[in-house]
Design a protein around this motif. Sequence first.
Motif, PDB file in Angstrom:
ATOM      1  N   LEU A   8       8.884 -20.542  -6.360  1.00 26.39           N
ATOM      2  CA  LEU A   8       8.535 -21.953  -6.508  1.00 26.39           C
ATOM      3  C   LEU A   8       8.193 -22.176  -7.971  1.00 26.39           C
ATOM      4  O   LEU A   8       7.213 -21.614  -8.479  1.00 26.39           O
ATOM      5  N   VAL A   9       9.019 -22.942  -8.673  1.00 24.24           N
ATOM      6  CA  VAL A   9       8.801 -23.215 -10.092  1.00 24.24           C
ATOM      7  C   VAL A   9       8.203 -24.609 -10.215  1.00 24.24           C
ATOM      8  O   VAL A   9       8.854 -25.610  -9.898  1.00 24.24           O
ATOM      9  N   HIS A  70       6.752 -16.043  -4.857  1.00 27.23           N
ATOM     10  CA  HIS A  70       6.224 -16.138  -6.211  1.00 27.23           C
ATOM     11  C   HIS A  70       6.079 -17.605  -6.613  1.00 27.23           C
ATOM     12  O   HIS A  70       7.014 -18.389  -6.430  1.00 27.23           O
ATOM     13  N   ILE A  71       4.928 -17.948  -7.150  1.00 26.33           N
ATOM     14  CA  ILE A  71       4.708 -19.270  -7.744  1.00 26.33           C
ATOM     15  C   ILE A  71       4.709 -19.117  -9.259  1.00 26.33           C
ATOM     16  O   ILE A  71       3.961 -18.305  -9.811  1.00 26.33           O
ATOM     17  N   HIS A  95      -4.055 -28.084  -6.058  1.00 28.24           N
ATOM     18  CA  HIS A  95      -3.295 -28.701  -4.969  1.00 28.24           C
ATOM     19  C   HIS A  95      -2.102 -27.837  -4.558  1.00 28.24           C
ATOM     20  O   HIS A  95      -1.807 -27.697  -3.367  1.00 28.24           O
ATOM     21  N   VAL A  96      -1.409 -27.257  -5.553  1.00 29.03           N
ATOM     22  CA  VAL A  96      -0.254 -26.416  -5.247  1.00 29.03           C
ATOM     23  C   VAL A  96      -0.682 -25.161  -4.492  1.00 29.03           C
ATOM     24  O   VAL A  96      -0.129 -24.833  -3.433  1.00 29.03           O
ATOM     25  N   VAL A  97      -1.665 -24.459  -5.029  1.00 31.74           N
ATOM     26  CA  VAL A  97      -2.075 -23.189  -4.425  1.00 31.74           C
ATOM     27  C   VAL A  97      -2.655 -23.409  -3.032  1.00 31.74           C
ATOM     28  O   VAL A  97      -2.310 -22.690  -2.075  1.00 31.74           O
ATOM     29  N   GLY A 106       3.946 -14.067   2.722  1.00 32.83           N
ATOM     30  CA  GLY A 106       4.572 -13.096   1.833  1.00 32.83           C
ATOM     31  C   GLY A 106       4.329 -13.360   0.363  1.00 32.83           C
ATOM     32  O   GLY A 106       4.996 -12.763  -0.492  1.00 32.83           O
ATOM     33  N   LEU A 107       3.362 -14.229   0.038  1.00 31.77           N
ATOM     34  CA  LEU A 107       3.085 -14.542  -1.363  1.00 31.77           C
ATOM     35  C   LEU A 107       2.646 -13.282  -2.103  1.00 31.77           C
ATOM     36  O   LEU A 107       1.712 -12.590  -1.692  1.00 31.77           O
ATOM     37  N   GLU A 108       3.335 -12.995  -3.218  1.00 33.87           N
ATOM     38  CA  GLU A 108       3.048 -11.783  -3.998  1.00 33.87           C
ATOM     39  C   GLU A 108       2.387 -12.066  -5.336  1.00 33.87           C
ATOM     40  O   GLU A 108       1.588 -11.250  -5.806  1.00 33.87           O
TER      41      GLU A 108
END
Length: 350
Positions: A8-9, A70-71, A95-97, A106-108
Amino acid sequence: MQNDKVALVVGANGVIGSRLIDELEQQGWQVIGLSRRGGVDRARVRYLAVDLLDAQATDNALRSLTRVSHIFYAAYQDASDWAGLVAPNVAMLTHVVEALEPFAPGLEHISLMQGYKVYGAHLGPFKTPARESDAGHMPPEFNLAQQRYLERRQQGKSWHWSAIRPSVVGGFSLGNPMNLALTIAVYASISKALGIPLRFPGKPGAYHSLLEMTDAGLLARATLWAATEPAAANQAFNINNGDLFRWSEMWPKIAAYFDMEIAPPLPLVLDSVMADKSELWQCLVQQHDLAETDYGAVASWRFADFVFSWDYDMFADGSKARRFGFHAFIETEAMLFALFDEFRRRKIIP
């Protein structure tokens, strides 16, 4: 090459975000680009238009993105003063997180884009070369406020964060508030059209100070490296081209590129003196069949004024990234000329 990672960019249309998306796409990632304007989807990239200052809208848009691993956060909200930058920029990251993290098992990794404001570079002369271990300075400062938020949020979690600190970034993007290379190119094009030499418009001391830049492509590679290198977890890294320069040496080379004479520097407030050049720009658009007709989208005069006001050295030590395994570099002169070539190829400047 393909993999099962989903990025996510955030800030997908900026100089940094757009180039990062290109890099991720080339490396076979699935990419979701987030911005106010959205974008045109392609095979491995899709775009979402979201106002990140709106917590509910952000939550509605992101909670279904359960496969994000991945953010990459590169969004920025401008403000009229330094203190005013803190609240909106921390809010957008929050807000995003908080919209995504609970629903993405699965956020790394979360990558945070920062800059030399961390070292107080925007306030005046600071210790150079700046190092990631340098002591902090008196707040408010939104970059560090964002980092402190991530550090607290990460406690007890399986994901990690990284903080990436570039210098002035050179890349291609329209309508961006911090695009120095394109602003220089537009300034040169207008000066040439007026038949005047290319004068450095900054403070006298800025002409001779040492500074550096960061190529957007190099920055994208470094950002991806830090997000996937285990040793880089929960670390901050200065990322720069690897060379230093002075405008007194670079400016004549820029003038030569545009086939122009130079004259002694003359301090100008570009945000004021270039405000009445829209009609002239429209003439250049018609004369050279340029692709972008919006004068406001091609130049960032306020940001150029800021950069050209640095009558003190502006550089950081990039050796930590090299010690951790990232060794890429690029010559700044080559970067600038390649960007000018790209602006001409895309018919953004004459």
